[in-house]
Design an enzyme around this catalytic site. Structure first.
Site, PDB file in Angstrom:
ATOM      1  N   ILE B 114       0.843  -1.191   0.000  1.00 23.86           N
ATOM      2  CA  ILE B 114       0.000   0.000   0.000  1.00 23.86           C
ATOM      3  C   ILE B 114       0.883   1.248   0.000  1.00 23.86           C
ATOM      4  CG2 ILE B 114      -1.841  -1.226   1.215  1.00 23.86           C
ATOM      5  CD1 ILE B 114      -1.150   0.536   3.681  1.00 23.86           C
ATOM      6  N   CYS B 115       0.405   2.296  -0.657  1.00 23.82           N
ATOM      7  CA  CYS B 115       1.173   3.536  -0.749  1.00 23.82           C
ATOM      8  C   CYS B 115       0.993   4.342   0.534  1.00 23.82           C
ATOM      9  CB  CYS B 115       0.715   4.359  -1.959  1.00 23.82           C
ATOM     10  SG  CYS B 115       1.574   5.934  -2.084  1.00 23.82           S
ATOM     11  N   GLN B 116       2.086   4.501   1.275  1.00 26.24           N
ATOM     12  CA  GLN B 116       2.021   5.246   2.548  1.00 26.24           C
ATOM     13  C   GLN B 116       2.898   6.482   2.510  1.00 26.24           C
ATOM     14  OE1 GLN B 116       1.476   2.222   5.945  1.00 26.24           O
ATOM     15  NE2 GLN B 116       3.439   1.660   5.060  1.00 26.24           N
TER      16      GLN B 116
END
Lengths: 402, 165
Positions: B114-116
């Site tokens: 996931i893009c954090q």
């Protein structure tokens, strides 16, 4: 057999002959056009000498001893938009050895960048690179590693490969290039190079694809990647938060960044010109900010502190940043021109004030990606600290049973 | 800079103090803190009937795996979640993966990470070593699910778990 059938047979035979001929042409391309290895680089100017234009650098007075490039080994971590192009440049320059690291495979989404081709989709990036690069220059030695260096399983093998990856047996690589796209992997490269005392160059392209940078790291003598928050090129436009896309990329910005990186590698290894310590690139304003970043005397990386202690009598001169980084005179100016000391007593300052101070101490057009924990008012309730009760097996069982 | 909801979540999860990663001597102590913080957070979620994940690790505490779920329009969407503890932990946050959503949303890196980058990593960096796995789930994964799952559900890219909720 009827005449019709005989005719068909003849035309089919002809077709087979024709196709065989066509195929043999392609087979010739595969087998005969691949050049054989060359033992000695020659300056002879002939059409079949792949090194003639490189060796001409000597005649022009730019490089004293170009052949030395064969003695060097460079590790490239991340074979994406920047890493693959850098690898190709160094391969064409006749580097002695390349170690390639990437866990990823080639996909169609990579086709807006240079180097990989659609027919390679699905192949591992390291295998596809090896195939292309060894065809371009069979004189280069390769080692390929398809794994994620940030994980426990692969970090020790990564360290081992760097320690023994030199051109000569049991020698470390001469330089590590970080061409990865995330903070975690950069920190892992930083950790490895601090521990092994290997010089490395960091590279990166911004998520909006319009700026890039390279940074030369010498453990203990320049800032390490953990000495300060990452340096980025201020984009010159107001940051717009966009929905839907994690990262944009352009072959132009990536190619330029790869060019800056490979150029810096050549300048450092072959000892010409001045090596860049931080070179930024702003595509929107055609601006290339440069600076030198000193180590943080309070760096939280233990190995950075070990290396700083080791090199304390041999600091990097901020005035003379010529390529001979190993035999420099100790700095005569102790001013903290570009230094990144920890801002003291920031408790009363707000974030914006810190940001303003930052702009003064960093070079024009360069900024930090974010602020560090020790610069901020605690945003958290430090009284709310965890209490540990029981041994690890009990705790694991307790969580599993919930 | 930190909104009220984040602040509220933060108050639920105790902070960690041992700055040690899986290659360091202090890892066992850190791992105990991780588990203690997770236990407290999970218990609080259960008490308020707002559980949204279950998680466990291998013996060394270096690989984590479990499930997370999200309720959208009264339907429950459930996903397998996994991540490694990076060698540079806790200076860098774990990269949380939902492999089954790989390729379904642009807000994800390859392999289903996931893009954090924007919403969580800067916050993590500012709070080293006090944030742990529980924070990573609460402030990294939970907002990501809240932003992405409704969109994926509307597009028909994810299916609700049957006979549930």
């Amino acid at each position: 057999m009827t005449t019709q059938h005989e005719d068909d047979l003849v035309s089919l035979k002809n077709l087979v002959q024709e196709l065989k001929l066509k195929l043999s042409k392609y087979e010739n391309v595969e087998t005969h056009k691949q050049r054989s290895k060359i033992e000695e680089m020659s300056s002879e100017v002939t059409d079949d000498n792949p090194y003639s234009r490189l060796m001409a650098l000597k005649r022009m007075g730019i490089v004293e001893n170009y052949e030395r490039i064969k003695d060097y080994s460079v590790a490239i971590v991340g074979i994406g938009g920047v890493g693959s192009v850098t690898a190709e440049m160094l391969t064409r320059c006749g580097i002695g050895k390349l170690l390639l690291y990437d866990f990823d495979t080639v996909s169609m989404a990579n086709m807006n960048r240079l180097f990989f081709t659609p027919d390679q989709a699905g192949m591992s990036k390291v295998d596809a690179s090896y195939k292309t690069l060894t065809n371009i220059n069979p004189d280069v030695e390769f080692e390929c590693y398809q794994y994620n260096i940030t994980t426990m399983d692969h970090f020790d093998p990564f360290l081992q490969s760097l320690s023994n990856g030199g051109k000569a047996p049991k020698k470390p690589v001469d330089l590590v290039l970080s061409c990865v796209d995330n903070f975690e992997a950069r920190m892992s490269v930083n950790q490895a190079c601090n521990e092994l005392d290997i010089k490395w160059m960091e590279s990166g392209v911004s998520e909006d694809a319009v700026s890039g940078h390279i940074q030369f790291m010498i453990p203990g003598r320049t800032a390490c990647y953990q000495c300060a928050p990452p340096l980025i090129v201020a984009s010159g436009v107001k940051q717009i938060k966009r929905e839907g896309v994690c990262a944009a990329s352009l072959p132009t910005t990536m190619g330029i960044t790869a060019g800056l990186l490979a150029q810096n590698v050549l300048k450092y290894l072959l000892n010409f010109g001045s090596v860049g310590y931080y070179v930024g690139y702003s595509a929107l304003t055609d601006f290339f900010p440069t600076m030198v970043v000193k180590p943080n005397p309070h760096c939280s990386n233990r190995w950075c502190m070990v290396r700083q202690e080791q090199h304390k009598d041999n600091p990097l001169s901020l005035q003379n940043t010529n390529c001979n980084v190993d035999d420099e005179e100790p700095a005569s100016h102790a001013d903290n021109e570009w230094g990144i000391e920890v801002v003291s007593s920031v408790q009363e300052e707000d974030d914006e004030e810190i940001a303003r101070n930052r702009l003064q101490e960093l070079g024009e057009g360069i900024d930090y990606a974010f602020m560090r924990s020790d610069e901020l008012k605690p945003s958290i309730d430090t009284n709310n600290v965890v209490e540990v009760d029981g041994n690890i097996d009990e705790l694991m069982r307790q969580l599993n049973e919930m | 800079m930190i909104d009220n909801r984040t602040k509220e979540t933060l108050q639920k999860i105790p902070l960690l103090t041992e700055k040690a990663g899986p290659r360091d001597e202090g890892w066992e102590k850190r791992l105990k803190e991780e588990y203690a913080a997770l236990i407290k957070y999970v218990k609080l979620n259960k008490d308020t009937d707002s559980s949204w994940f279950s998680i466990q690790s291998n013996k060394q505490g270096t690989k984590w795996f479990g499930k997370c779920w999200y309720i959208h329009n009264l339907l429950k969407y459930e996903f397998g979640v996994e991540f490694d503890i990076p060698v540079t932990y806790p200076v860098t946050a774990p990269e949380i993966q939902i492999p089954e959503l790989d390729g379904k949303t642009p807000k994800m890196y390859k392999g289903g990470k996931i893009c954090q980058t924007v919403h969580f990593n800067p916050l993590w960096s500012r709070n080293v070593p006090h944030f742990g796995i529980a924070h990573s789930l609460a402030l990294g994964l939970a907002p990501w699910l809240a932003a992405e799952i409704p969109v994926l559900a509307e597009k028909g890219l994810v299916r609700a778990k049957e006979n549930d909720v």
